[in-house]
Motif scaffolding. Structure first.
Motif, PDB file in Angstrom:
ATOM      1  N   THR A   1      15.115  -1.473 105.006  1.00 43.55           N
ATOM      2  CA  THR A   1      15.492  -0.166 104.455  1.00 43.55           C
ATOM      3  C   THR A   1      14.569   0.892 105.057  1.00 43.55           C
ATOM      4  O   THR A   1      13.364   0.674 105.159  1.00 43.55           O
ATOM      5  CB  THR A   1      15.319  -0.155 102.918  1.00 43.55           C
TER       6      THR A   1
ATOM      7  N   PHE B   1      13.172   4.651 104.431  1.00 41.27           N
ATOM      8  CA  PHE B   1      13.065   5.766 103.484  1.00 41.27           C
ATOM      9  C   PHE B   1      13.037   7.061 104.283  1.00 41.27           C
ATOM     10  O   PHE B   1      12.042   7.343 104.963  1.00 41.27           O
ATOM     11  CB  PHE B   1      11.772   5.642 102.663  1.00 41.27           C
TER      12      PHE B   1
ATOM     13  N   ALA C   1      21.313   5.089  99.731  1.00 34.18           N
ATOM     14  CA  ALA C   1      20.869   5.082  98.334  1.00 34.18           C
ATOM     15  C   ALA C   1      20.029   6.324  98.117  1.00 34.18           C
ATOM     16  O   ALA C   1      19.122   6.590  98.894  1.00 34.18           O
ATOM     17  CB  ALA C   1      20.045   3.836  98.056  1.00 34.18           C
TER      18      ALA C   1
ATOM     19  N   MET D   1      17.313   5.049 102.255  1.00 32.60           N
ATOM     20  CA  MET D   1      17.113   5.748 100.989  1.00 32.60           C
ATOM     21  C   MET D   1      16.624   7.146 101.350  1.00 32.60           C
ATOM     22  O   MET D   1      15.688   7.278 102.146  1.00 32.60           O
ATOM     23  CB  MET D   1      16.089   5.001 100.138  1.00 32.60           C
ATOM     24  N   TYR D   2      17.274   8.143 100.835  1.00 27.09           N
ATOM     25  CA  TYR D   2      16.895   9.494 101.249  1.00 27.09           C
ATOM     26  C   TYR D   2      16.616  10.370 100.042  1.00 27.09           C
ATOM     27  O   TYR D   2      17.092  10.101  98.926  1.00 27.09           O
ATOM     28  CB  TYR D   2      17.998  10.134 102.101  1.00 27.09           C
TER      29      TYR D   2
ATOM     30  N   GLU E   1      19.780  -0.150 105.551  1.00 28.29           N
ATOM     31  CA  GLU E   1      19.988   0.784 104.439  1.00 28.29           C
ATOM     32  C   GLU E   1      19.064   1.980 104.600  1.00 28.29           C
ATOM     33  O   GLU E   1      17.975   1.861 105.166  1.00 28.29           O
ATOM     34  CB  GLU E   1      19.688   0.065 103.120  1.00 28.29           C
TER      35      GLU E   1
ATOM     36  N   ASP F   1      17.237   8.826  96.446  1.00 26.27           N
ATOM     37  CA  ASP F   1      15.883   8.695  95.912  1.00 26.27           C
ATOM     38  C   ASP F   1      15.949   8.528  94.388  1.00 26.27           C
ATOM     39  O   ASP F   1      16.648   9.272  93.710  1.00 26.27           O
ATOM     40  CB  ASP F   1      15.155  10.003  96.274  1.00 26.27           C
TER      41      ASP F   1
ATOM     42  N   SER G   1      10.510  -2.188 103.866  1.00 27.54           N
ATOM     43  CA  SER G   1      10.980  -0.811 104.017  1.00 27.54           C
ATOM     44  C   SER G   1       9.966  -0.036 104.849  1.00 27.54           C
ATOM     45  O   SER G   1       8.763  -0.254 104.746  1.00 27.54           O
ATOM     46  CB  SER G   1      11.112  -0.116 102.665  1.00 27.54           C
TER      47      SER G   1
END
Ligand code: SF4
Length: 325
Positions: free
Chosen positions: A200, A202, A296, A233-234, A231, A298, A161
């Motif tokens: 991923t 972030f 996705a 993730m936020y 992907e 956090d 990530s």
């Protein structure tokens, strides 16, 4: 400082002091009450020269007798025997081969890694012991180890990530002054994706009024998709003690026009208001779908943390008592 061998400064790292220590163990248990989806972590460094103003790990520097502001950026503790201790920890008969997360507290590919080269030994120790691993970084030095990680991925699951949340170069230099540029980080994502990793990204922290406009989010998600990530993730900025004082002082200097709004949001809480987080999700989800990215949220949200704490308490609560006379 326990295990201190020596403290050094070098001309290539202006203003940074490295405190080299011998660690006793390095595979550390993550508290059960954490909302994170892993139970073990390795952090070869404490403090981080990436110097992100909002860094949530700042407070942890207090325990070493340093402050959570400039000292966090400039007084970096290096566990010089990290690989050797990891091999020892992972060879224990009791080791359960659960996933070990790298980059949970500070960045394992911060600039110091170029000098100390601890990660190859750690990755090898994990792979050889049959332990799955995840790596989260803002560092482009990750590229040096991609072949090794690809090799490890032949034997154990390896998740990669990258943290990329600021797409305005001027703001990125101001708020993450020690990090590689956004373009360089996206190129690292591309290099990992080209090797077959499902990367991923972030997008965290998303900062109210600084990086959260629909145009800014659209640009960010588009560039992440173009870099080959799978992907996203936020999450909205959270500001815990240690980070909060440092961040608000920065805001007063750099963006005084936003100071009042931030104090309203974060004055009595570490988290952005629930309504704001819901609004952010409503902006992000359609964008991610449009660009073919899995999203996705956090996991570090107050609701998720409360549920994790409850589970941990239930797990440690004494069961029904049987009394024999
Ligand atoms: S890279 Fe991560 S650990 Fe390092 S200062 Fe930034 S947020 Fe903190």
């Amino acid at each position: 400082m326990p295990g201190l061998v020596r403290s050094v400064r070098t001309p290539e790292f202006q203003g940074v002091t490295f405190h080299e220590v011998m660690a006793k163990s390095i595979v550390n248990r993550v508290p059960d009450a954490s909302s994170m989806p892993f139970h073990w972590a390795i952090n070869p460094y404490r403090g981080c020269s990436h110097a992100c103003v909002y860094c949530f790990a700042r407070k942890t520097h207090d325990y070493l007798g340093f402050d959570s502001g400039a000292d966090f950026d400039q007084q970096v503790v290096v566990k010089v025997n990290a690989a050797e201790v990891a091999r020892k920890d992972l060879a224990r008969r009791s080791w359960g081969h659960e996933l070990v997360a790298l980059g949970t507290n500070t960045d394992p590919y911060q600039r110091a890694e170029g000098r100390y080269g601890l990660m190859p030994g750690i990755i090898t120790a994990l792979a050889e012991s049959g332990t799955p691993m995840s790596v989260l970084t803002k560092g482009t030095l990750l590229r040096r180890d991609l072949p090794l990680l690809a090799d490890a991925a032949q034997h154990v699951p390896v998740d990669l990530s990258s943290s990329i949340a600021v797409f305005d170069d001027e703001l990125q230099k101001a708020i993450e002054p020690g990090t590689p540029s956004t373009a360089a980080r996206l190129a690292t994502v591309r290099a990992a994706a080209d090797l077959g990793f499902r990367v991923t990204v972030f997008v965290m922290p998303i900062m109210p009024w600084l990086t959260d406009s629909p145009e800014q989010l659209e640009e960010g998600v588009r560039r992440i998709a173009e870099a080959g990530a799978s992907e996203v993730m936020y999450g909205a900025l959270h500001l815990r003690q240690g980070a909060k004082e440092w961040f608000l002082a920065w805001l007063d200097r750099e963006h005084p026009e936003l100071a009042e709004g931030y104090r309203r949001f974060y004055g009595s809480s570490s988290y952005a208001p629930k309504g704001y987080r819901a609004q952010l999700a409503a902006r992000m989800e359609p964008l991610l779908g449009r660009h073919g990215l899995r999203g996705a949220p956090d996991l570090d949200q107050p609701e998720v943390r409360r549920a994790a704490r409850r589970r941990a308490e239930e797990a440690t609560a004494p069961g029904p008592q049987l009394t024999l006379f």
